[in-house]
Design a protein around this motif. Structure first.
Motif, PDB file in Angstrom:
ATOM      1  N   GLY A  36      76.857  17.813 -80.587  1.00  0.00           N
ATOM      2  CA  GLY A  36      77.336  17.359 -82.182  1.00  0.00           C
ATOM      3  C   GLY A  36      77.058  15.636 -82.275  1.00  0.00           C
ATOM      4  O   GLY A  36      77.623  15.061 -83.366  1.00  0.00           O
ATOM      5  N   LEU A  37      77.068  14.777 -81.000  1.00  0.00           N
ATOM      6  CA  LEU A  37      77.111  13.701 -80.863  1.00  0.00           C
ATOM      7  C   LEU A  37      75.850  12.904 -81.346  1.00  0.00           C
ATOM      8  O   LEU A  37      74.502  13.459 -81.254  1.00  0.00           O
ATOM      9  N   THR A  38      75.503  12.033 -82.258  1.00  0.00           N
ATOM     10  CA  THR A  38      74.685  11.358 -82.278  1.00  0.00           C
ATOM     11  C   THR A  38      75.046   9.765 -82.144  1.00  0.00           C
ATOM     12  O   THR A  38      76.071   9.236 -82.123  1.00  0.00           O
ATOM     13  N   LEU A  39      73.979   8.693 -82.156  1.00  0.00           N
ATOM     14  CA  LEU A  39      73.925   7.576 -81.967  1.00  0.00           C
ATOM     15  C   LEU A  39      73.972   6.518 -82.735  1.00  0.00           C
ATOM     16  O   LEU A  39      72.566   6.797 -82.888  1.00  0.00           O
ATOM     17  N   ASP A  40      74.572   5.857 -83.312  1.00  0.00           N
ATOM     18  CA  ASP A  40      74.059   4.824 -84.445  1.00  0.00           C
ATOM     19  C   ASP A  40      73.333   4.127 -84.022  1.00  0.00           C
ATOM     20  O   ASP A  40      74.085   2.327 -83.930  1.00  0.00           O
ATOM     21  N   GLN A  41      72.379   3.909 -84.557  1.00  0.00           N
ATOM     22  CA  GLN A  41      71.275   2.636 -84.220  1.00  0.00           C
ATOM     23  C   GLN A  41      71.325   1.791 -84.854  1.00  0.00           C
ATOM     24  O   GLN A  41      71.151   0.779 -83.780  1.00  0.00           O
ATOM     25  N   GLU A  42      71.739   1.421 -85.884  1.00  0.00           N
ATOM     26  CA  GLU A  42      72.174   0.460 -86.737  1.00  0.00           C
ATOM     27  C   GLU A  42      73.826   0.105 -86.181  1.00  0.00           C
ATOM     28  O   GLU A  42      73.320  -0.978 -85.807  1.00  0.00           O
ATOM     29  N   ASP A  43      74.358   0.622 -85.629  1.00  0.00           N
ATOM     30  CA  ASP A  43      75.348  -0.260 -84.673  1.00  0.00           C
ATOM     31  C   ASP A  43      75.472  -0.655 -83.481  1.00  0.00           C
ATOM     32  O   ASP A  43      75.627  -2.267 -83.193  1.00  0.00           O
ATOM     33  N   TRP A  44      73.987  -0.146 -83.034  1.00  0.00           N
ATOM     34  CA  TRP A  44      74.229  -0.457 -81.500  1.00  0.00           C
ATOM     35  C   TRP A  44      72.760  -1.953 -81.910  1.00  0.00           C
ATOM     36  O   TRP A  44      73.186  -2.831 -80.716  1.00  0.00           O
ATOM     37  N   GLN A  45      72.120  -1.943 -82.644  1.00  0.00           N
ATOM     38  CA  GLN A  45      71.033  -3.167 -83.360  1.00  0.00           C
ATOM     39  C   GLN A  45      72.620  -4.390 -83.503  1.00  0.00           C
ATOM     40  O   GLN A  45      71.692  -4.924 -83.435  1.00  0.00           O
ATOM     41  N   SER A  46      73.983  -3.880 -84.704  1.00  0.00           N
ATOM     42  CA  SER A  46      74.269  -4.802 -84.673  1.00  0.00           C
ATOM     43  C   SER A  46      74.679  -5.433 -83.066  1.00  0.00           C
ATOM     44  O   SER A  46      74.870  -6.796 -83.562  1.00  0.00           O
ATOM     45  N   LEU A  47      74.951  -4.781 -82.505  1.00  0.00           N
ATOM     46  CA  LEU A  47      76.051  -5.681 -81.192  1.00  0.00           C
ATOM     47  C   LEU A  47      75.056  -5.955 -80.436  1.00  0.00           C
ATOM     48  O   LEU A  47      75.523  -7.540 -79.823  1.00  0.00           O
ATOM     49  N   GLN A  48      73.560  -5.776 -80.150  1.00  0.00           N
ATOM     50  CA  GLN A  48      72.492  -6.375 -79.557  1.00  0.00           C
ATOM     51  C   GLN A  48      72.483  -7.788 -79.773  1.00  0.00           C
ATOM     52  O   GLN A  48      72.117  -8.902 -79.296  1.00  0.00           O
ATOM     53  N   GLY A  49      72.583  -7.824 -81.472  1.00  0.00           N
ATOM     54  CA  GLY A  49      72.368  -9.026 -82.030  1.00  0.00           C
ATOM     55  C   GLY A  49      73.334 -10.242 -81.959  1.00  0.00           C
ATOM     56  O   GLY A  49      73.352 -11.141 -82.158  1.00  0.00           O
ATOM     57  N   TYR A  50      74.590  -9.311 -82.028  1.00  0.00           N
ATOM     58  CA  TYR A  50      75.962  -9.880 -81.749  1.00  0.00           C
ATOM     59  C   TYR A  50      75.945 -10.857 -79.947  1.00  0.00           C
ATOM     60  O   TYR A  50      76.026 -12.336 -80.371  1.00  0.00           O
ATOM     61  N   LEU A  51      75.011  -9.868 -79.495  1.00  0.00           N
ATOM     62  CA  LEU A  51      75.220 -10.590 -77.789  1.00  0.00           C
ATOM     63  C   LEU A  51      74.133 -11.474 -77.475  1.00  0.00           C
ATOM     64  O   LEU A  51      74.245 -12.830 -77.030  1.00  0.00           O
ATOM     65  N   GLN A  52      72.991 -11.115 -78.427  1.00  0.00           N
ATOM     66  CA  GLN A  52      72.151 -12.505 -78.644  1.00  0.00           C
ATOM     67  C   GLN A  52      72.180 -13.279 -79.462  1.00  0.00           C
ATOM     68  O   GLN A  52      72.359 -14.923 -79.357  1.00  0.00           O
ATOM     69  N   ALA A  53      72.858 -13.464 -80.849  1.00  0.00           N
ATOM     70  CA  ALA A  53      73.373 -14.825 -81.070  1.00  0.00           C
ATOM     71  C   ALA A  53      74.937 -15.269 -80.343  1.00  0.00           C
ATOM     72  O   ALA A  53      74.714 -16.830 -80.268  1.00  0.00           O
ATOM     73  N   TYR A  54      75.528 -14.786 -79.339  1.00  0.00           N
ATOM     74  CA  TYR A  54      76.607 -15.628 -79.194  1.00  0.00           C
ATOM     75  C   TYR A  54      76.607 -16.204 -77.585  1.00  0.00           C
ATOM     76  O   TYR A  54      76.341 -17.574 -77.330  1.00  0.00           O
ATOM     77  N   ASP A  55      74.291 -16.053 -76.575  1.00  0.00           N
ATOM     78  CA  ASP A  55      73.969 -16.441 -76.188  1.00  0.00           C
ATOM     79  C   ASP A  55      73.168 -17.300 -76.248  1.00  0.00           C
ATOM     80  O   ASP A  55      73.925 -19.135 -75.912  1.00  0.00           O
ATOM     81  N   GLU A  56      72.728 -17.748 -77.764  1.00  0.00           N
ATOM     82  CA  GLU A  56      72.164 -18.679 -78.079  1.00  0.00           C
ATOM     83  C   GLU A  56      73.282 -19.852 -78.076  1.00  0.00           C
ATOM     84  O   GLU A  56      72.690 -21.140 -77.726  1.00  0.00           O
TER      85      GLU A  56
END
Length: 257
Positions: A36-56
């Protein structure tokens, strides 16, 4: 579907990459459906975007800080050469870079650690050295508080004592005993203040440990200057006796003639 993929794999003698990927996807979907578990793709994309912005942002802070630190070092060099005007321009450029990066640092305080903090420490060192040379005083921490934090200020003060030692060497070559003595007094006073701090192992502790050697060097420098001055005074005191001997000799010769 799984049976079909397995049959195809057996017929071909091996499971292809595409078949393996399809099986893996089916198992994932089955497991997710069962639990009954699913991953929230928008949440994971948001995390990826944060890490990318942080690295920049991190790369931007590192690159700009490297530029500012170079300017701060050049300002110290200019001060040793007596070019205060150029040093002030270089320090103004450091301040400009620091202020431009400050909004990023305020948003991501972790980015202050490392390059940016090192720049502020170098900037504090140069600013303290400039004020000492031009106003004969130690710049207060409150005068740098807008840009420089407490530990950065203390690190700058300790590094300043190293520049003070170099300045004292230059003064010693000119036989300026008063200037060297002033440098020793400042280092001794700073030593007394830092002894009241409970500095744990770290960058500040290492810098403080070097302070005692700086004080020792300045004391040795003063001692050598006092010896040189004493020798000079002895030489000057001996000169009139030599002159009198020469005059007496000349007088004797004239009498004999």
């Amino acid at each position: 579907v799984q049976q079909s993929l397995l049959s195809h794999g057996r017929a071909s003698g091996t499971l292809g990459v595409t078949a393996m990927q399809a099986l893996s996807k089916l198992h994932t979907e089955d497991d997710a459906g069962a639990s009954g578990l699913t991953l929230d793709q928008e949440d994971w994309q948001s995390l990826q975007g944060y890490l990318q912005a942080y690295d920049e942002q991190r790369e931007s802070v590192i690159n700009r800080s490297r530029e500012a630190q170079k300017l701060a070092k050049q300002a110290i060099y200019s001060l040793h050469r007596g070019d205060v005007g150029r040093a002030e321009q270089q320090l103004a450029s450091v301040e400009k870079v620091a202020r431009e990066l400050l909004p990023i640092i305020d948003k991501e305080p972790r980015l202050r650690i490392g390059s940016y903090s090192a720049v502020m420490e170098e900037y504090a060192e140069a600013a303290i050295f400039k004020v000492f040379l031009t106003e004969n005083r130690i710049l207060k921490s409150s005068e740098l508080q807008e840009l420089v934090q407490v530990e950065e200020y203390l690190g700058g003060v300790l590094d300043f004592t190293g520049e003070l030692n170099r300045h004292a060497v230059a003064c010693a070559t000119l036989r300026d005993v008063a200037a060297v003595s002033r440098c020793r007094e400042i280092v001794d006073a700073l030593m007394g203040q830092f002894l009241q701090f409970d500095l744990r192992n770290g960058a500040l502790r290492k810098k403080f440990d070097a302070l005692k050697y700086t004080l020792k060097k300045l004391e040795s420098m003063l001692y050598e200057l006092s010896l040189a001055e004493a020798m000079g005074m002895k030489s000057r005191a001996a000169e009139p006796d030599d002159a009198e001997g020469v005059d007496a000799g000349n007088a004797t010769v004239e009498t004999v003639e």
